[in-house]
Motif scaffolding. Structure first.
Motif, PDB file in Angstrom:
ATOM      1  N   ARG A   1       0.818  -1.215   0.000  1.00  0.00           N
ATOM      2  CA  ARG A   1       0.000   0.000   0.000  1.00  0.00           C
ATOM      3  C   ARG A   1       0.853   1.266   0.000  1.00  0.00           C
ATOM      4  O   ARG A   1       0.443   2.300  -0.513  1.00  0.00           O
ATOM      5  CB  ARG A   1      -0.934   0.005   1.214  1.00  0.00           C
ATOM      6  N   ASP A   2       2.040   1.177   0.615  1.00  0.00           N
ATOM      7  CA  ASP A   2       3.012   2.274   0.549  1.00  0.00           C
ATOM      8  C   ASP A   2       3.871   2.007  -0.678  1.00  0.00           C
ATOM      9  O   ASP A   2       5.014   1.548  -0.584  1.00  0.00           O
ATOM     10  CB  ASP A   2       3.838   2.310   1.834  1.00  0.00           C
ATOM     11  N   LEU A   3       3.317   2.315  -1.839  1.00  0.00           N
ATOM     12  CA  LEU A   3       3.861   1.806  -3.097  1.00  0.00           C
ATOM     13  C   LEU A   3       5.320   2.184  -3.360  1.00  0.00           C
ATOM     14  O   LEU A   3       6.129   1.293  -3.655  1.00  0.00           O
ATOM     15  CB  LEU A   3       2.973   2.242  -4.271  1.00  0.00           C
ATOM     16  N   PRO A   4       5.729   3.454  -3.279  1.00  0.00           N
ATOM     17  CA  PRO A   4       7.143   3.760  -3.548  1.00  0.00           C
ATOM     18  C   PRO A   4       8.089   3.024  -2.605  1.00  0.00           C
ATOM     19  O   PRO A   4       9.152   2.551  -3.030  1.00  0.00           O
ATOM     20  CB  PRO A   4       7.221   5.277  -3.342  1.00  0.00           C
ATOM     21  N   PHE A   5       7.705   2.911  -1.329  1.00  0.00           N
ATOM     22  CA  PHE A   5       8.541   2.206  -0.357  1.00  0.00           C
ATOM     23  C   PHE A   5       8.626   0.725  -0.701  1.00  0.00           C
ATOM     24  O   PHE A   5       9.700   0.116  -0.625  1.00  0.00           O
ATOM     25  CB  PHE A   5       7.961   2.397   1.041  1.00  0.00           C
ATOM     26  N   CYS A   6       7.507   0.141  -1.095  1.00  0.00           N
ATOM     27  CA  CYS A   6       7.480  -1.269  -1.481  1.00  0.00           C
ATOM     28  C   CYS A   6       8.365  -1.517  -2.698  1.00  0.00           C
ATOM     29  O   CYS A   6       9.145  -2.478  -2.726  1.00  0.00           O
ATOM     30  CB  CYS A   6       6.046  -1.706  -1.772  1.00  0.00           C
ATOM     31  N   LEU A   7       8.280  -0.650  -3.702  1.00  0.00           N
ATOM     32  CA  LEU A   7       9.101  -0.821  -4.903  1.00  0.00           C
ATOM     33  C   LEU A   7      10.584  -0.733  -4.567  1.00  0.00           C
ATOM     34  O   LEU A   7      11.407  -1.483  -5.113  1.00  0.00           O
ATOM     35  CB  LEU A   7       8.732   0.240  -5.949  1.00  0.00           C
ATOM     36  N   PHE A   8      10.930   0.200  -3.674  1.00  0.00           N
ATOM     37  CA  PHE A   8      12.332   0.335  -3.277  1.00  0.00           C
ATOM     38  C   PHE A   8      12.838  -0.939  -2.595  1.00  0.00           C
ATOM     39  O   PHE A   8      13.886  -1.473  -2.960  1.00  0.00           O
ATOM     40  CB  PHE A   8      12.480   1.531  -2.331  1.00  0.00           C
ATOM     41  N   LEU A   9      12.087  -1.442  -1.604  1.00  0.00           N
ATOM     42  CA  LEU A   9      12.513  -2.643  -0.893  1.00  0.00           C
ATOM     43  C   LEU A   9      12.561  -3.851  -1.827  1.00  0.00           C
ATOM     44  O   LEU A   9      13.494  -4.664  -1.756  1.00  0.00           O
ATOM     45  CB  LEU A   9      11.552  -2.928   0.267  1.00  0.00           C
ATOM     46  N   GLN A  10      11.574  -3.982  -2.696  1.00  0.00           N
ATOM     47  CA  GLN A  10      11.573  -5.084  -3.662  1.00  0.00           C
ATOM     48  C   GLN A  10      12.835  -5.076  -4.513  1.00  0.00           C
ATOM     49  O   GLN A  10      13.449  -6.122  -4.739  1.00  0.00           O
ATOM     50  CB  GLN A  10      10.364  -4.962  -4.596  1.00  0.00           C
ATOM     51  N   THR A  11      13.208  -3.883  -4.975  1.00  0.00           N
ATOM     52  CA  THR A  11      14.352  -3.788  -5.881  1.00  0.00           C
ATOM     53  C   THR A  11      15.654  -4.099  -5.162  1.00  0.00           C
ATOM     54  O   THR A  11      16.511  -4.817  -5.696  1.00  0.00           O
ATOM     55  CB  THR A  11      14.412  -2.382  -6.509  1.00  0.00           C
ATOM     56  N   VAL A  12      15.819  -3.570  -3.944  1.00  0.00           N
ATOM     57  CA  VAL A  12      17.025  -3.869  -3.172  1.00  0.00           C
ATOM     58  C   VAL A  12      17.139  -5.374  -2.936  1.00  0.00           C
ATOM     59  O   VAL A  12      18.204  -5.978  -3.127  1.00  0.00           O
ATOM     60  CB  VAL A  12      17.023  -3.114  -1.829  1.00  0.00           C
ATOM     61  N   ALA A  13      16.027  -5.990  -2.530  1.00  0.00           N
ATOM     62  CA  ALA A  13      16.038  -7.432  -2.258  1.00  0.00           C
ATOM     63  C   ALA A  13      16.273  -8.235  -3.531  1.00  0.00           C
ATOM     64  O   ALA A  13      17.012  -9.228  -3.525  1.00  0.00           O
ATOM     65  CB  ALA A  13      14.725  -7.844  -1.606  1.00  0.00           C
TER      66      ALA A  13
END
Length: 444
Positions: free
Chosen positions: A322-334
């Motif tokens: 739901r916190d989309l920019p934060f989710c995209l950032f964490l997904q990409t780092v992982a």
């Protein structure tokens, strides 16, 4: 005051543009006069593929070209105008990322001074301004991903789907964003006027998020929770987004399969699913691949390495989507940290998303922020030391290099945990009053 900050913003953009033009010019000089080239070896591959297309051939006639033919077409002027054309295009995309970062933060109500510092974090990051000027195409992908996010924030679902399908064809890794995109396009996406309501930035955002979450009905069982979640995903917007983005992806794929056959499909798409690279890189898998590369790997073994990535991706999506920019950032780092192959250019994938979450962090640069930077950079320099001894001194330090890769994975994990702990979780889209009244009616 507003005029002053606006002038400052454009001065920042002008200075960053001048820096990139100067680096492109310097790169041309260094390539001509020094033994060590400034230009990335991938750029030579891109240019050769474009030259092959200009001569009426296939871009895949160039060995190791494993990208969409669109990139080769984009760089046709390398052969017709000047070899540095592609570098200028990539640098322009780099600047465009800075503008898109400012746009996203402005739409979310972030103060102008904070926006400028967030843009600076991208434009003057040594990792980012060298990537484009050395001839790497990643800035184009970063700009497209941010543009998709802007379209979703403005309620332009079809345009978002168009660009998302195109960029997944161009560079396959953004496919990891498909699920969170669909989740935010669920039943709470559109407000009363049919457009999404963005949650605005506030220094008291955490308190507002907590109050909002109190209005959400808690399901009584796991099955009920799963049913509510899945049913919320079936909306007109999610169906349109899925169909149109899928059509774009398969449409471009079909066109280039017709033009270049199985060479295109194997090199541009299938290769990335089963890729094994025996050369040393940051990945924790490299040593195992190096030892067993001659024997080969089965398809099951190649795909099994995706399992840790998949588990981490699902956990992050379910918790933070739901916190989309934060989710995209964490997904990409992982995704980068657990990938079978990891090179420095991949870091740009999450650096373009980092400025989008900075206004919502409680982490101060002094001392926790500085500690994260030192841990991340220190572990990377530690790996580079062993890589130098292996590649330039010819020493047998494969085990030490592999251990350094494990340390770098631990550093990435540490930084992710620190970022999560100090982030103010904020849903990108606010739940409309209409949706809240429905929830209240159910409770009654």
């Amino acid at each position: 005051m507003a005029a002053t900050t606006t002038t400052l913003r454009w001065r920042v953009m002008a200075a960053s543009a001048a820096l990139r033009v100067a680096l492109v010019a310097y790169g041309e000089w260094q390539d001509a006069h020094l033994e060590v080239r400034y230009t990335d070896v991938d750029y030579l591959v891109f240019s050769d593929a474009a030259a092959s297309v200009a001569a009426g051939g296939s871009p895949f006639a160039r060995a190791t070209y494993r990208y969409s033919p669109l990139l080769a077409f984009l760089l046709l002027p390398n052969s017709l105008l000047h070899p540095a054309w592609g570098k200028l295009i990539f640098s322009a995309a780099d600047l465009l990322v800075g503008l898109f970062i400012d746009t996203i933060l402005r739409l979310r109500g972030v103060p102008e001074k904070t926006r400028i510092w967030s843009v600076v974090a991208w434009l003057f990051n040594p990792f980012t301004f060298t990537i484009g000027t050395r001839g790497n195409c990643e800035p184009i992908v970063c700009a497209a991903v941010l543009w998709v996010l802007i379209c979703l924030m403005k309620g332009q679902v079809l345009q978002a789907a168009f660009w998302y399908g195109l960029i997944v064809h161009f560079r396959i890794y953004p496919i990891i964003y498909a699920v969170p995109f669909v989740i935010v396009l669920g039943k709470n996406y559109a407000g009363p006027a049919g457009r999404p309501i963005l949650t605005q930035w506030s220094s008291k955002q955490q308190l507002q998020s907590d109050k909002t979450s109190e209005n959400v009905e808690e399901p009584t069982s796991l099955l009920a929770s799963l049913w509510i979640f899945l049913s919320s995903l079936i909306t007109r917007n999610t169906i349109l987004f899925g169909l149109f983005s899928g059509s774009m992806f398969f449409g471009w794929t079909g066109v280039f399969f017709y033009l270049y056959g199985w060479d295109f499909l194997n090199e541009a798409l299938l290769y990335h699913l089963t890729r094994t690279d025996p050369r040393h890189n940051f990945s924790i898998y490299f040593y195992h691949i190096y030892l067993h590369h001659q024997q080969g790997f089965s398809s099951i073994q190649k795909l099994a390495s995706f399992l840790p990535q998949l588990m981490v991706q699902l956990a992050l999506i379910l918790r933070f989507s739901r916190d989309l920019p934060f989710c995209l950032f964490l997904q990409t780092v992982a995704f980068v940290a657990f990938n079978k192959v990891m090179t420095a250019q991949y870091f740009v994938w999450f650096f373009c998303l980092l400025p989008l979450i900075l206004p919502w962090t409680r982490m101060k640069l002094r001392w926790k922020g500085l500690a994260c930077m030192l841990v991340w950079m220190g572990s990377q320099l530690h790996w580079l030391m062993w890589a130098y001894l292996l590649e330039f001194k010819g020493r047998n330090v494969f085990v030490q290099l592999w251990v350094a890769g494990l340390v770098f994975l631990a550093a990435n994990t540490f930084v992710m945990i620190m970022v999560i702990r100090h982030h103010k979780y904020t849903q990108l889209f606010s739940v409309s009053t209409k949706s809240r009244s429905k929830v209240a009616a159910k409770k009654e």
